[in-house]
Design an enzyme around this catalytic site. Sequence first.
Site, PDB file in Angstrom:
ATOM      1  N   MET A  46     -24.259  16.520 -55.836  1.00  0.00           N
ATOM      2  CA  MET A  46     -24.524  17.126 -57.153  1.00  0.00           C
ATOM      3  C   MET A  46     -23.537  16.619 -58.202  1.00  0.00           C
ATOM      4  O   MET A  46     -23.039  17.381 -59.034  1.00  0.00           O
ATOM      5  CB  MET A  46     -24.474  18.661 -57.049  1.00  0.00           C
ATOM      6  CG  MET A  46     -25.499  19.241 -56.087  1.00  0.00           C
ATOM      7  SD  MET A  46     -25.304  21.025 -55.779  1.00  0.00           S
ATOM      8  CE  MET A  46     -23.905  21.023 -54.644  1.00  0.00           C
ATOM      9  N   LYS A  88     -33.989  24.901 -56.996  1.00  0.00           N
ATOM     10  CA  LYS A  88     -32.981  24.584 -58.005  1.00  0.00           C
ATOM     11  C   LYS A  88     -32.899  23.065 -58.094  1.00  0.00           C
ATOM     12  O   LYS A  88     -32.862  22.380 -57.075  1.00  0.00           O
ATOM     13  CB  LYS A  88     -31.619  25.146 -57.600  1.00  0.00           C
ATOM     14  CG  LYS A  88     -31.592  26.658 -57.509  1.00  0.00           C
ATOM     15  CD  LYS A  88     -30.211  27.141 -57.162  1.00  0.00           C
ATOM     16  CE  LYS A  88     -30.163  28.661 -57.088  1.00  0.00           C
ATOM     17  NZ  LYS A  88     -28.818  29.159 -56.797  1.00  0.00           N
ATOM     18  N   ASP A 100     -37.404  25.675 -51.369  1.00  0.00           N
ATOM     19  CA  ASP A 100     -36.709  24.918 -52.394  1.00  0.00           C
ATOM     20  C   ASP A 100     -37.606  23.828 -52.981  1.00  0.00           C
ATOM     21  O   ASP A 100     -38.650  23.482 -52.419  1.00  0.00           O
ATOM     22  CB  ASP A 100     -35.447  24.274 -51.810  1.00  0.00           C
ATOM     23  CG  ASP A 100     -34.254  25.214 -51.842  1.00  0.00           C
ATOM     24  OD1 ASP A 100     -34.380  26.286 -52.435  1.00  0.00           O
ATOM     25  OD2 ASP A 100     -33.208  24.865 -51.257  1.00  0.00           O
TER      26      ASP A 100
END
Length: 445
Positions: A378, A264, A242
């Site tokens: 998030m 991401k 990641d």
Amino acid sequence: MSEFPMFVELAGESCLVVGGGQVAGRKARVLTDCGALVTVAAPEIGEELKRNPAVTILERPFREEDLEKDWTLVIAASDDPQVNARVTVLCRERRIPVNRADEQGKGGFLFPALIHRGDLTIGISTGGASPAAAGYFRRLIETVLPEKTEKMLASLRRCREVVSKKLPKEKRRCALLAAAKQTLEKGDCLTQQEQQRLLECLEKGESVTGRVHLVGAGCGSADLITVRGLRLVQSCDALVYDELIDKALLDAAPPWAEKISMGKRAGKESARQEDIIETMISLARQGKTVVRLKGGDPYLFGRGGEEQLALQAAGIVWDEVPGIPSAIGIPAQFGIPVTHRNVSRSLHIITAHTADTGGLPPDMEKYAQLSGTLVFLMGLGKLEAISKSLMENGKDPATPAAVLSGGNAKQQCIRGSLETIAQLAKDAQAPAIILVGAVAGELER
């Protein structure tokens, strides 16, 4: 260095130890632990030797005729250097392997520092330069051996027997190498199902499928990864990682390992989840051991469950290694406990990234009624909407709140109240977590 390392089968073999002190006792114990039939000759016998039931004692000085027996090894470990020198000379004349304990290198062989783990034996020698250093290296090696070394080797021994019965000779070596590789990388014995799958592949002439480890890297520096996770990184064939992991973990992978970035991150071009899964499956079908290295924990909003199901459907062996999640680790970096006695008795971790609705998470009215700590992941782009929704559903506007970033992102800790946090953190940068609850304020003793 002129010494050649070798292992000698001592079970049932006769060995002579000349000397009765502590050094002789330690040497005799090592030999008897290997199944040797040990005789000790010395005028005075120490307590350790007397307590060893596997030792035959000759409580008298060494005699030259003692060497007439067919000894496999002789140890000169007397407290008298002259006796040791005489024993060494006599043994060399008779071509009997001899170790002189008081002067390394003067005998015919060296006694190594030993590590025993079931079928595993490791001998360490410094050529007589420093037995203390050999002991240090032994302890160092012991710290990196897998916890289940003995069980794994016993399993591989049984696997060898099964392979010998089921596979033709030309396929056995490949099977045993594959079994050893999978066992050691797993850090545990293969299940019967895993062994059966391996044998079936080889019987059909198919390549042995690799495996995938879903590993949590934690939420900060490289040393926050678990010991097991790091060991898997250090031995993998491919690393699919990641965006936010510590790049030092990439350096921990073997030089031959394929390193593929498939991260991401909000506001940046990201890899599609379908592509990540397809990459893992493709690498595993090439027989590679794959580590899918994810920030935080794979099973906490890391889509690890989806990856698990896809691997299962593709017939790929997988496992999961937990990591420290950002919802706990990032607040901890700023001295914020997510639970605290008499202040917060519960923790609720919520994703603000709802792909199915595109709006706020469901159940906001229920979250507003909770007295514990709320952590939104998030959600920085929805901070104002989250704060407003919680207040509209009954959460006190004065409730402490914080926006936090840490780990491998830019460090930021912005504290305020539910009413003010959106304005205070308007310039904050993702990734960040939103923390709502009394623990975000000043704690009292």
